[in-house]
Design a protein around this motif. Structure first.
Motif, PDB file in Angstrom:
ATOM      1  N   ARG A   9      -9.594   0.749  -9.106  1.00  0.00           N
ATOM      2  CA  ARG A   9      -9.018   1.214  -7.847  1.00  0.00           C
ATOM      3  C   ARG A   9      -8.148   0.125  -7.239  1.00  0.00           C
ATOM      4  O   ARG A   9      -8.470  -1.050  -7.329  1.00  0.00           O
ATOM      5  CB  ARG A   9     -10.115   1.535  -6.820  1.00  0.00           C
ATOM      6  CG  ARG A   9     -10.907   2.762  -7.096  1.00  0.00           C
ATOM      7  CD  ARG A   9     -12.018   2.905  -6.069  1.00  0.00           C
ATOM      8  NE  ARG A   9     -12.984   1.816  -6.138  1.00  0.00           N
ATOM      9  CZ  ARG A   9     -14.052   1.809  -6.933  1.00  0.00           C
ATOM     10  NH1 ARG A   9     -14.288   2.828  -7.722  1.00  0.00           N
ATOM     11  NH2 ARG A   9     -14.863   0.788  -6.937  1.00  0.00           N
ATOM     12  N   MET A  16     -24.020   1.649 -10.761  1.00  0.00           N
ATOM     13  CA  MET A  16     -22.578   1.869 -10.692  1.00  0.00           C
ATOM     14  C   MET A  16     -21.989   1.489 -12.063  1.00  0.00           C
ATOM     15  O   MET A  16     -22.735   1.222 -13.002  1.00  0.00           O
ATOM     16  CB  MET A  16     -21.971   1.024  -9.567  1.00  0.00           C
ATOM     17  CG  MET A  16     -22.695   1.258  -8.263  1.00  0.00           C
ATOM     18  SD  MET A  16     -22.358   0.183  -6.838  1.00  0.00           S
ATOM     19  CE  MET A  16     -20.649  -0.218  -6.942  1.00  0.00           C
ATOM     20  N   SER A  17     -20.657   1.461 -12.160  1.00  0.00           N
ATOM     21  CA  SER A  17     -20.048   1.215 -13.478  1.00  0.00           C
ATOM     22  C   SER A  17     -20.612  -0.032 -14.162  1.00  0.00           C
ATOM     23  O   SER A  17     -20.892  -0.022 -15.356  1.00  0.00           O
ATOM     24  CB  SER A  17     -18.530   1.072 -13.345  1.00  0.00           C
ATOM     25  OG  SER A  17     -17.960   2.308 -12.982  1.00  0.00           O
ATOM     26  N   ARG A  56     -23.845   6.464  -9.764  1.00  0.00           N
ATOM     27  CA  ARG A  56     -22.575   6.699  -9.065  1.00  0.00           C
ATOM     28  C   ARG A  56     -21.494   5.895  -9.780  1.00  0.00           C
ATOM     29  O   ARG A  56     -21.436   4.681  -9.659  1.00  0.00           O
ATOM     30  CB  ARG A  56     -22.703   6.256  -7.602  1.00  0.00           C
ATOM     31  CG  ARG A  56     -23.929   6.806  -6.876  1.00  0.00           C
ATOM     32  CD  ARG A  56     -24.034   6.229  -5.463  1.00  0.00           C
ATOM     33  NE  ARG A  56     -23.945   4.788  -5.450  1.00  0.00           N
ATOM     34  CZ  ARG A  56     -24.988   3.952  -5.569  1.00  0.00           C
ATOM     35  NH1 ARG A  56     -26.218   4.424  -5.671  1.00  0.00           N
ATOM     36  NH2 ARG A  56     -24.806   2.646  -5.583  1.00  0.00           N
ATOM     37  N   ILE A  57     -20.666   6.600 -10.554  1.00  0.00           N
ATOM     38  CA  ILE A  57     -19.726   5.903 -11.429  1.00  0.00           C
ATOM     39  C   ILE A  57     -18.283   6.182 -11.019  1.00  0.00           C
ATOM     40  O   ILE A  57     -17.845   7.342 -11.013  1.00  0.00           O
ATOM     41  CB  ILE A  57     -19.925   6.341 -12.905  1.00  0.00           C
ATOM     42  CG1 ILE A  57     -21.388   6.202 -13.328  1.00  0.00           C
ATOM     43  CG2 ILE A  57     -18.999   5.537 -13.824  1.00  0.00           C
ATOM     44  CD1 ILE A  57     -21.895   4.782 -13.436  1.00  0.00           C
ATOM     45  N   GLY A  58     -17.552   5.141 -10.679  1.00  0.00           N
ATOM     46  CA  GLY A  58     -16.148   5.276 -10.290  1.00  0.00           C
ATOM     47  C   GLY A  58     -15.199   4.729 -11.339  1.00  0.00           C
ATOM     48  O   GLY A  58     -14.664   5.457 -12.171  1.00  0.00           O
ATOM     49  N   SER A  59     -14.999   3.411 -11.327  1.00  0.00           N
ATOM     50  CA  SER A  59     -13.933   2.806 -12.130  1.00  0.00           C
ATOM     51  C   SER A  59     -14.058   3.091 -13.625  1.00  0.00           C
ATOM     52  O   SER A  59     -13.050   3.235 -14.313  1.00  0.00           O
ATOM     53  CB  SER A  59     -13.878   1.301 -11.864  1.00  0.00           C
ATOM     54  OG  SER A  59     -15.158   0.733 -11.913  1.00  0.00           O
ATOM     55  N   MET A  92     -27.752  -0.560  -3.588  1.00  0.00           N
ATOM     56  CA  MET A  92     -26.732  -1.251  -4.385  1.00  0.00           C
ATOM     57  C   MET A  92     -27.222  -2.655  -4.693  1.00  0.00           C
ATOM     58  O   MET A  92     -27.595  -3.397  -3.787  1.00  0.00           O
ATOM     59  CB  MET A  92     -25.421  -1.341  -3.612  1.00  0.00           C
ATOM     60  CG  MET A  92     -24.743   0.000  -3.390  1.00  0.00           C
ATOM     61  SD  MET A  92     -23.433  -0.108  -2.158  1.00  0.00           S
ATOM     62  CE  MET A  92     -22.105  -0.750  -3.161  1.00  0.00           C
ATOM     63  N   LYS A  98     -13.305   8.223  -4.929  1.00  0.00           N
ATOM     64  CA  LYS A  98     -12.656   7.615  -3.753  1.00  0.00           C
ATOM     65  C   LYS A  98     -11.339   6.950  -4.149  1.00  0.00           C
ATOM     66  O   LYS A  98     -11.264   6.332  -5.210  1.00  0.00           O
ATOM     67  CB  LYS A  98     -13.586   6.594  -3.103  1.00  0.00           C
ATOM     68  CG  LYS A  98     -13.939   5.415  -3.998  1.00  0.00           C
ATOM     69  CD  LYS A  98     -14.975   4.498  -3.355  1.00  0.00           C
ATOM     70  CE  LYS A  98     -15.289   3.325  -4.253  1.00  0.00           C
ATOM     71  NZ  LYS A  98     -16.513   2.626  -3.886  1.00  0.00           N
ATOM     72  N   ILE A 149     -21.020   8.740  -0.052  1.00  0.00           N
ATOM     73  CA  ILE A 149     -21.739   7.546  -0.506  1.00  0.00           C
ATOM     74  C   ILE A 149     -21.387   6.300   0.297  1.00  0.00           C
ATOM     75  O   ILE A 149     -21.910   5.230   0.036  1.00  0.00           O
ATOM     76  CB  ILE A 149     -21.490   7.285  -2.012  1.00  0.00           C
ATOM     77  CG1 ILE A 149     -20.017   6.980  -2.271  1.00  0.00           C
ATOM     78  CG2 ILE A 149     -21.944   8.466  -2.854  1.00  0.00           C
ATOM     79  CD1 ILE A 149     -19.751   6.518  -3.708  1.00  0.00           C
ATOM     80  N   VAL A 187     -17.433   9.038  -8.879  1.00  0.00           N
ATOM     81  CA  VAL A 187     -16.945   8.488  -7.602  1.00  0.00           C
ATOM     82  C   VAL A 187     -15.417   8.473  -7.607  1.00  0.00           C
ATOM     83  O   VAL A 187     -14.779   7.670  -8.281  1.00  0.00           O
ATOM     84  CB  VAL A 187     -17.517   7.081  -7.368  1.00  0.00           C
ATOM     85  CG1 VAL A 187     -16.929   6.483  -6.095  1.00  0.00           C
ATOM     86  CG2 VAL A 187     -19.042   7.138  -7.268  1.00  0.00           C
TER      87      VAL A 187
END
Ligand SMILES: *Cc1c(COP(=O)(O)O)cnc(C)c1O
Length: 224
Positions: free
Chosen positions: A221, A196-197, A212-215, A155, A27, A69, A25
């Motif tokens: 962020r 997620m994370s 869905r992995i972002g940070s 989520m 973003k 997403i 992710v």
């Protein structure tokens, strides 16, 4: 440049045996971060904001699979319809109709996931079970030849109560299996996008097929 290369390879190792797809992710993160992750072999990237996604897609490699997403407004479907790989957050017939229209216009088949509301927070989008039932009924009368409904997304609550998070993922997995068992020809349920994370480990234990992995990969962020 702030991607966590070690985290990325560790994560891939960790999920290697579970046949889970990793969506990175990206973003709010710059194109350079995506290029760095791409150079490591990553091809699935997730974005939340239409304009940002359109800008990034225009200049980054064309074999990236772009996942939308975030919450998608009907009037913005047209901007991502030419290239989007999978839209995770579909929660209304109105949105499905618009995706169908734009997919047909582009001569494409667009993959979507139905977003289910499983968290305790009021603010999150998604269908509850009754609304899902209604939507599935409406779809019988409303053929969508250019849409492939290929799974569900949810989520969990932002909570330190891990048993609550686990229960919510279990609830989503049960619902996924229940709808899959209907064997409706227009539903090809294969993807369960959850995790997620902070909660992907629990999500995988509870049947997730896509995280869905972002940070964890790109660092924290700022506000967009
Ligand atoms: C931002 C976002 C993620 C990634 O969150 P992290 O906690 O940074 O891993 C996953 N899914 C959705 C829908 C998001 O908006």
């Amino acid at each position: 440049m702030a991607i966590a290369q070690q985290e990325y390879t560790d994560l891939l190792k960790e999920i290697a045996t579970s046949r889970v797809t990793l969506v990175a992710v990206s973003k709010t993160k710059p194109k350079e971060d995506i290029e760095a992750m791409y150079a490591l072999g990553q091809r699935d990237f997730g974005e939340n904001y239409v304009q940002e996604l359109v800008d990034k897609q225009a200049t980054l490699p064309s074999d990236i699979r772009w996942h939308f997403i975030g919450h998608l407004q009907s009037n913005k479907v047209k901007y991502i319809a030419p290239f989007v790989h999978l839209i995770h957050g579909v929660d209304s017939l109105k949105l499905l109709k618009e995706i169908q229209k734009q997919a047909a216009k582009n001569g494409r088949m667009i993959n979507v996931l139905l977003q289910i509301h499983i968290a305790t927070e009021e603010t999150k989008f998604g269908l509850d079970e009754v609304e899902l039932e209604q939507l599935l009924q409406e779809l019988i009368r409303e053929p969508m030849p250019n849409i492939r409904i290929c799974g569900m997304m949810g989520m969990a609550s932002f909570s330190n109560d891990l048993s609550l998070v686990r229960a919510e993922f279990q609830q989503l997995h049960r619902l996924f299996l229940k709808v899959k068992e209907l064997e409706r020809p227009e539903l090809k349920l294969e993807i369960l996008s959850m995790g997620m994370s902070a909660d992907y480990k629990i999500a995988i234990e509870e049947g997730s097929t896509m995280i869905r992995i972002g940070s964890r990969l790109f660092g924290a962020r700022g506000t967009p």
